[in-house]
Scaffold this motif. Structure first.
Motif, PDB file in Angstrom:
ATOM      1  N   ARG A   1     -14.238  32.013 -70.336  1.00 33.60           N
ATOM      2  CA  ARG A   1     -14.512  32.841 -71.514  1.00 33.60           C
ATOM      3  C   ARG A   1     -13.347  33.799 -71.780  1.00 33.60           C
ATOM      4  NH1 ARG A   1     -20.129  35.854 -71.447  1.00 33.60           N
ATOM      5  NH2 ARG A   1     -21.095  33.906 -72.023  1.00 33.60           N
ATOM      6  N   ARG A   2     -12.863  34.382 -70.683  1.00 33.30           N
ATOM      7  CA  ARG A   2     -11.747  35.322 -70.806  1.00 33.30           C
ATOM      8  C   ARG A   2     -10.500  34.611 -71.342  1.00 33.30           C
ATOM      9  NH1 ARG A   2     -10.603  38.577 -65.377  1.00 33.30           N
ATOM     10  NH2 ARG A   2     -12.857  38.513 -65.241  1.00 33.30           N
ATOM     11  N   THR A   3     -10.239  33.421 -70.775  1.00 37.76           N
ATOM     12  CA  THR A   3      -9.076  32.648 -71.228  1.00 37.76           C
ATOM     13  C   THR A   3      -9.240  32.271 -72.701  1.00 37.76           C
ATOM     14  OG1 THR A   3      -8.914  31.774 -69.008  1.00 37.76           O
ATOM     15  CG2 THR A   3      -7.659  30.628 -70.686  1.00 37.76           C
ATOM     16  N   GLY A   4     -10.466  31.894 -73.052  1.00 39.68           N
ATOM     17  CA  GLY A   4     -10.736  31.516 -74.441  1.00 39.68           C
ATOM     18  C   GLY A   4     -10.472  32.658 -75.391  1.00 39.68           C
TER      19      GLY A   4
ATOM     20  N   GLY B   1       7.050  35.131 -55.091  1.00 42.08           N
ATOM     21  CA  GLY B   1       6.320  33.917 -55.428  1.00 42.08           C
ATOM     22  C   GLY B   1       4.988  34.264 -56.069  1.00 42.08           C
ATOM     23  N   LEU B   2       4.353  35.305 -55.527  1.00 41.41           N
ATOM     24  CA  LEU B   2       3.066  35.764 -56.099  1.00 41.41           C
ATOM     25  C   LEU B   2       3.262  36.274 -57.513  1.00 41.41           C
ATOM     26  CD1 LEU B   2       1.245  37.749 -53.266  1.00 41.41           C
ATOM     27  CD2 LEU B   2       0.611  35.559 -54.259  1.00 41.41           C
ATOM     28  N   ALA B   3       4.340  37.079 -57.681  1.00 40.29           N
ATOM     29  CA  ALA B   3       4.615  37.602 -59.031  1.00 40.29           C
ATOM     30  C   ALA B   3       4.865  36.457 -59.991  1.00 40.29           C
ATOM     31  CB  ALA B   3       5.814  38.546 -58.978  1.00 40.29           C
ATOM     32  N   GLY B   4       5.556  35.421 -59.496  1.00 38.21           N
ATOM     33  CA  GLY B   4       5.805  34.233 -60.318  1.00 38.21           C
ATOM     34  C   GLY B   4       4.495  33.562 -60.689  1.00 38.21           C
ATOM     35  N   LEU B   5       3.557  33.542 -59.732  1.00 36.80           N
ATOM     36  CA  LEU B   5       2.246  32.937 -59.997  1.00 36.80           C
ATOM     37  C   LEU B   5       1.529  33.689 -61.123  1.00 36.80           C
ATOM     38  CD1 LEU B   5      -0.014  30.928 -59.094  1.00 36.80           C
ATOM     39  CD2 LEU B   5      -0.826  32.726 -57.579  1.00 36.80           C
ATOM     40  N   VAL B   6       1.637  35.031 -61.059  1.00 35.96           N
ATOM     41  CA  VAL B   6       1.000  35.866 -62.094  1.00 35.96           C
ATOM     42  C   VAL B   6       1.648  35.583 -63.459  1.00 35.96           C
ATOM     43  CG1 VAL B   6       0.715  38.245 -62.893  1.00 35.96           C
ATOM     44  CG2 VAL B   6       0.307  37.677 -60.498  1.00 35.96           C
ATOM     45  N   ALA B   7       2.997  35.524 -63.465  1.00 36.70           N
ATOM     46  CA  ALA B   7       3.696  35.248 -64.727  1.00 36.70           C
ATOM     47  C   ALA B   7       3.310  33.881 -65.253  1.00 36.70           C
ATOM     48  CB  ALA B   7       5.205  35.338 -64.504  1.00 36.70           C
ATOM     49  N   LEU B   8       3.178  32.934 -64.334  1.00 37.31           N
ATOM     50  CA  LEU B   8       2.799  31.572 -64.717  1.00 37.31           C
ATOM     51  C   LEU B   8       1.397  31.551 -65.321  1.00 37.31           C
ATOM     52  CD1 LEU B   8       4.396  28.974 -64.452  1.00 37.31           C
ATOM     53  CD2 LEU B   8       3.166  28.490 -62.348  1.00 37.31           C
ATOM     54  N   GLU B   9       0.507  32.326 -64.722  1.00 34.90           N
ATOM     55  CA  GLU B   9      -0.867  32.398 -65.254  1.00 34.90           C
ATOM     56  C   GLU B   9      -0.851  32.913 -66.697  1.00 34.90           C
ATOM     57  OE1 GLU B   9      -3.305  33.585 -61.275  1.00 34.90           O
ATOM     58  OE2 GLU B   9      -4.097  34.318 -63.182  1.00 34.90           O
ATOM     59  N   ALA B  10      -0.074  33.995 -66.913  1.00 31.93           N
ATOM     60  CA  ALA B  10      -0.008  34.572 -68.261  1.00 31.93           C
ATOM     61  C   ALA B  10       0.614  33.574 -69.232  1.00 31.93           C
ATOM     62  CB  ALA B  10       0.821  35.858 -68.231  1.00 31.93           C
ATOM     63  N   ALA B  11       1.697  32.924 -68.781  1.00 34.01           N
ATOM     64  CA  ALA B  11       2.375  31.964 -69.653  1.00 34.01           C
ATOM     65  C   ALA B  11       1.457  30.787 -69.955  1.00 34.01           C
ATOM     66  CB  ALA B  11       3.663  31.493 -68.998  1.00 34.01           C
ATOM     67  N   LEU B  12       0.717  30.330 -68.940  1.00 34.52           N
ATOM     68  CA  LEU B  12      -0.195  29.191 -69.153  1.00 34.52           C
ATOM     69  C   LEU B  12      -1.308  29.551 -70.135  1.00 34.52           C
ATOM     70  CD1 LEU B  12      -0.836  27.340 -65.777  1.00 34.52           C
ATOM     71  CD2 LEU B  12       0.084  26.429 -67.890  1.00 34.52           C
ATOM     72  N   ALA B  13      -1.839  30.787 -69.950  1.00 32.69           N
ATOM     73  CA  ALA B  13      -2.909  31.225 -70.860  1.00 32.69           C
ATOM     74  C   ALA B  13      -2.379  31.241 -72.293  1.00 32.69           C
ATOM     75  CB  ALA B  13      -3.386  32.617 -70.463  1.00 32.69           C
TER      76      ALA B  13
ATOM     77  N   LEU C   1     -11.180  43.274 -79.285  1.00 31.25           N
ATOM     78  CA  LEU C   1     -12.267  42.444 -78.724  1.00 31.25           C
ATOM     79  C   LEU C   1     -11.932  42.067 -77.277  1.00 31.25           C
ATOM     80  CD1 LEU C   1     -14.740  40.539 -78.920  1.00 31.25           C
ATOM     81  CD2 LEU C   1     -13.273  38.871 -80.015  1.00 31.25           C
ATOM     82  N   ASN C   2     -10.684  41.682 -77.089  1.00 30.69           N
ATOM     83  CA  ASN C   2     -10.219  41.324 -75.754  1.00 30.69           C
ATOM     84  C   ASN C   2     -10.378  42.497 -74.781  1.00 30.69           C
ATOM     85  OD1 ASN C   2      -9.042  38.967 -74.666  1.00 30.69           O
ATOM     86  ND2 ASN C   2      -7.202  40.161 -74.263  1.00 30.69           N
ATOM     87  N   ALA C   3      -9.941  43.679 -75.230  1.00 27.71           N
ATOM     88  CA  ALA C   3      -9.999  44.872 -74.368  1.00 27.71           C
ATOM     89  C   ALA C   3     -11.449  45.229 -74.048  1.00 27.71           C
ATOM     90  CB  ALA C   3      -9.308  46.038 -75.058  1.00 27.71           C
TER      91      ALA C   3
ATOM     92  N   SER D   1     -13.242  45.232 -70.394  1.00 26.60           N
ATOM     93  CA  SER D   1     -13.912  46.435 -69.925  1.00 26.60           C
ATOM     94  C   SER D   1     -15.344  46.105 -69.480  1.00 26.60           C
ATOM     95  CB  SER D   1     -13.897  47.467 -71.063  1.00 26.60           C
ATOM     96  OG  SER D   1     -14.736  48.517 -70.768  1.00 26.60           O
ATOM     97  N   LEU D   2     -15.985  45.216 -70.211  1.00 28.00           N
ATOM     98  CA  LEU D   2     -17.354  44.792 -69.860  1.00 28.00           C
ATOM     99  C   LEU D   2     -17.330  44.028 -68.527  1.00 28.00           C
ATOM    100  CD1 LEU D   2     -20.366  44.059 -70.607  1.00 28.00           C
ATOM    101  CD2 LEU D   2     -19.432  42.043 -71.713  1.00 28.00           C
ATOM    102  N   VAL D   3     -16.377  43.107 -68.399  1.00 32.64           N
ATOM    103  CA  VAL D   3     -16.288  42.287 -67.191  1.00 32.64           C
ATOM    104  C   VAL D   3     -16.099  43.174 -65.963  1.00 32.64           C
ATOM    105  CG1 VAL D   3     -14.758  40.643 -66.008  1.00 32.64           C
ATOM    106  CG2 VAL D   3     -15.474  40.221 -68.344  1.00 32.64           C
ATOM    107  N   GLU D   4     -15.254  44.189 -66.118  1.00 32.16           N
ATOM    108  CA  GLU D   4     -14.973  45.077 -64.982  1.00 32.16           C
ATOM    109  C   GLU D   4     -16.202  45.902 -64.584  1.00 32.16           C
ATOM    110  OE1 GLU D   4     -10.310  46.330 -65.057  1.00 32.16           O
ATOM    111  OE2 GLU D   4     -11.650  47.307 -66.443  1.00 32.16           O
TER     112      GLU D   4
END
Lengths: 398, 398
Positions: free
Chosen positions: A16-19, A298-310, B272-274, B278-281
């Protein structure tokens, strides 16, 4: 590859969040695609109007004529042009005249043309809505709106009065055609007469040569011709032949491109904001992964990758929607009513009543900037969280 | 509820500030955009008003009439309110000849009062003081290669007057649009009448003192008084006399509404995203509140309050910034575009210096969008929060 799969799995954990954040990226992607498509379509419509109707893809005239467009600055002899990209060439003679019908007097610019030569170069001869195109001296073809203003119809006579090198001259011409080109300058002010009549009225040979060259090569051909032509002649490409309406196109690009960049940056902020929450929720998980051997970078890269993928998910859907919209507006003249109103407001602008958006693959590349922005911002903000991770604290579950 | 909402926002200052910043930016950009566009639009309309006069009297059905004989009339005496001025003008087309050059021109015969209004556009020479003296647009004078003191001949056959009349150039006009400058010939009304239609005018312009650009009521009132006393003539306000611009007015509001809506749609999605994040947290917290007896409706109200507070503060900041910049723009500004582009924009009548304008309607539109976005963006997260099962929510693990 493992990082990519991990990032993808993380995104799917919060569908839902990704959507929701994809929605922001979809919106921005559609806006980017549409605006670029619209601006390029507008530019193409101007090139089409000026290249095929109002002027020509390339025109050659004496330098003196470009500075002082009067028949007496025309050619004394037609120049010979040899360029492999010139597909057709025809002389034109533009002059100022008074047009007199039995009811009305109107001033304007008359274009003397070679009827057959013009057919090979311009689309105007094919836009005769009533009657026919010029075939012999003694005839005139008029734009529909001008004919309305002059209150002349097919078969009636129109007197063209001029005063130039030859002194005051007048010719009675038969109206043989009425034009509806959908281009403001042609419909509202187009007056086309046979080149022989223009020469008889002005005493000049021709004011300029109109050249047909492949679309998109106008500036190149003009520049190459200028290297070959004698010093007193100058070739101009269609963009240099445009009137002040070019400013509207260039000004719009200057205005909208920074605005679209801002839109993409804001979408990236939304993506990163979600990533930030997601990272904070999973700090313990990140600590475990780090303890298993993945470096903090590597972790930071994973986070960046997540954002880029989203962002990529939103981008893909946005491209689908955006190109769908562009495909529709590039084949349907949905802006026609707006353009017709603009034509009436600015009859001398060279605007066309048809405006189809452009569809170019490069827009996807521009819209892709949102993915880059998201990745970079994610490195800067949520990425910092994982870089400063205290392993013992999170592994203990504090 | 209000305090609880406020406290919740302060718990995540980073995200609240980001969202607030986005809202403030959108409100600021909207106000800036509205102020600049209204300034440009006003400049166009002011130009039209200056050329038309507050009220204009012409022959009834003049739009369908073509020949000068039907369009010209003998000016009747008019009883005008104190301070109002009346100017007659005779407009026609002519061929202006100078030596071996000629240009089609719009010839306008003016009274001395109207000439005085043209004084600010005078770039050389003086205003006509005697019969046979004329003002030419600079571009027209250049095209004809004439200067101050030279003689030009206006040729306008087929009318009721002499058809040919010589003028001495006594002044040159620098008009914003080169196209207009290249065809402007202003002569004393008596001379124009001798040339085209003795004793007649084609229009009467009425000027009223102290009437603002959009103040239509005094114009309508005077029109109502004058119309019954002028049989065979029609009285129009300046907007009615320019129907295309009149049609543009409501269209302008719609287009501006859509433009501003595009900004706010993005802000809404980010909001809406924010709110969702906030709700999820705080799912466990919402569960606890529900378990303690907070009804679904009050949970919804809490989320709505958070949204309204966030947007309210953001909109307040944006409003302050926007109004601050608008006050600077209202004193006059130049568009931050290259000079070459600005010069081309001048060709459409857009002056270099514009004056920003924000009407109460613009402020209401912006604030309306802000409130609308705050409510709409909060609806879904608020609904989700109100439907949480207390036990499940308190056990929620992200």
């Amino acid at each position: 590859m493992t990082l990519l799969r991990l990032a993808w799995r993380n995104l799917l954990r919060q569908k839902r969040r990704t959507g929701l954040l994809s929605l922001v990226v979809i919106y921005v992607t559609v806006a980017v695609l549409f605006m670029f498509g619209f601006l390029d379509g507008y530019g193409e419509s101007l090139v089409e109007a000026y290249g095929a109707y109002v002027e020509a893809p390339v025109e050659v005239a004496r330098r003196a004529y470009w500075e002082d467009p009067d028949p007496n600055q025309g050619f004394s002899a037609l120049p010979a042009l040899a360029h492999p990209l010139v597909q057709a060439a025809t002389p034109r003679l533009a002059f100022y005249a008074l047009l007199r019908s039995p009811y009305r007097l109107e001033g304007g610019v008359v274009l003397g043309v070679d009827p057959e030569g013009e057919k090979a170069l311009s689309r105007v001869p094919y836009k005769v809505a009533e009657g026919r195109w010029l075939s012999a001296p003694g005839e005139v073809v008029l734009g529909a709106k001008l004919a309305e203003r002059l209150d002349v119809r097919l078969g009636e006579r129109l007197v063209v009065e001029a005063s130039a090198l030859k002194g005051p001259q007048a010719l009675g011409l038969a109206v043989v055609g009425i034009l509806r080109a959908g281009v403001s300058n042609v419909d509202y002010g187009g007056v086309y007469v046979h080149l022989e009549d223009a020469r008889a009225l002005t005493g000049a040979l021709a004011t300029h040569l109109a050249l047909k060259v492949p679309r998109g090569r106008e500036a190149q051909v003009a520049a190459e011709l200028n290297a070959l032509l004698p010093e007193d002649l100058l070739a101009k490409g269609v963009w240099d032949l445009m009137g002040p309406i070019r400013a509207d196109y260039e000004g719009s690009r200057l205005f909208y491109i920074p605005l679209l960049l801002l839109f993409m940056l804001l979408a990236a902020v939304a993506v990163v904001s979600t990533t930030y929450v997601s990272v904070r929720e999973r700090l313990r998980e990140f600590a475990v992964v780090e303890s298993l051997g993945l470096t903090p970078w590597g972790l930071a890269g994973l986070v960046a990758l997540e954002a880029a993928l989203a962002s990529l998910v939103g981008l893909a859907l946005g491209l689908l929607l955006g190109y769908g919209l562009l495909a529709y507006t590039s084949t349907h003249n949905v802006f026609g009513p707006l353009m017709r109103l603009s034509m009436e407001l600015l009859p001398e602008s060279g605007l066309s009543e048809a405006l189809y958006t452009a569809v170019r693959p490069v827009y996807a590349f521009y819209a892709g900037a949102v993915v880059v922005f998201s990745g970079l911002l994610a490195l800067l903000f949520p990425g910092r969280l994982v870089l400063g991770l205290s392993l013992p604290r999170y592994l203990k579950g504090e | 509820m209000f305090r609880l909402a406020w406290r919740n926002l302060l718990r995540t200052p980073g995200r609240s500030l980001t969202t607030l910043g986005v809202v403030a930016l959108v409100v600021f950009l909207s106000l800036l955009f509205l102020s600049v566009y209204a300034g440009a639009f006003d400049a166009f309309l002011r130009l039209i008003l200056e050329r038309t006069g507050h009220l204009v009297v012409r022959v009834e059905g003049y739009r369908e009439k073509e020949d000068l004989e039907s369009l010209a009339f003998t000016p009747p005496p008019l009883d005008l309110p104190p301070g109002a001025t009346l100017e007659g003008a005779l407009e026609g087309a002519a061929l202006l000849i100078a030596g071996e050059r000629s240009r089609a021109v719009s010839l306008t015969g003016l009274e001395p009062e109207a000439f005085r209004r043209e004084k600010r556009a005078l770039s050389a020479g003086r205003l006509p003081e005697a019969p046979g003296e004329a003002l030419l647009g600079e571009a027209l004078a250049r095209a004809l290669r004439v200067g101050l003191g030279d003689e030009v001949v206006a040729y306008a056959p087929g009318g009721l007057g002499l058809g040919v009349y010589p003028f001495r150039v006594v002044g040159l006009l620098d008009l914003p649009e080169t196209q207009l400058e290249a065809r402007t010939l202003l002569v004393p009304l008596e001379d124009a009448q001798l040339l085209l239609a003795p004793g007649r005018v084609t229009l009467l312009r009425v000027w009223l003192p102290g009437v603002g650009l959009y103040e239509m009521a005094p114009l309508e009132a005077l029109k109502g008084e004058l119309s019954p006393r002028l049989p065979g003539l029609s009285v129009e306000t300046w907007l009615e006399a320019n129907p295309l611009y009149a049609a543009l007015l409501p269209l302008y509001d719609v287009v501006m509404g859509v433009y501003v809506g595009i900004f706010f749609a993005l802000a809404g999605l980010i909001l809406l995203n924010a709110l969702y994040l906030s709700l999820v947290e705080r799912i466990r917290e919402f569960g606890l509140l529900a378990a303690l007896g907070l009804t679904g409706r009050r949970v919804m109200a809490l989320v709505l309050w958070e949204s309204l507070l966030l947007v309210g503060v953001g909109a307040g900041v944006g409003l302050l910034l926007g109004l601050g910049v608008h006050l600077t723009l209202a004193d006059g500004f130049r568009l931050p575009l290259p000079q070459a582009l600005l010069e081309q924009y001048r060709e459409f009548g857009l002056p270099e210096v514009l004056y920003g304008r924000l009407s109460p309607k613009d402020l209401l539109l912006t604030l309306g969008y802000a409130v609308g976005v705050a409510v709409l963006a909060a609806l879904w997260p608020a609904y989700l929060a109100s439907r949480l099962e207390p036990v499940e929510a308190m056990r929620y693990v992200p």
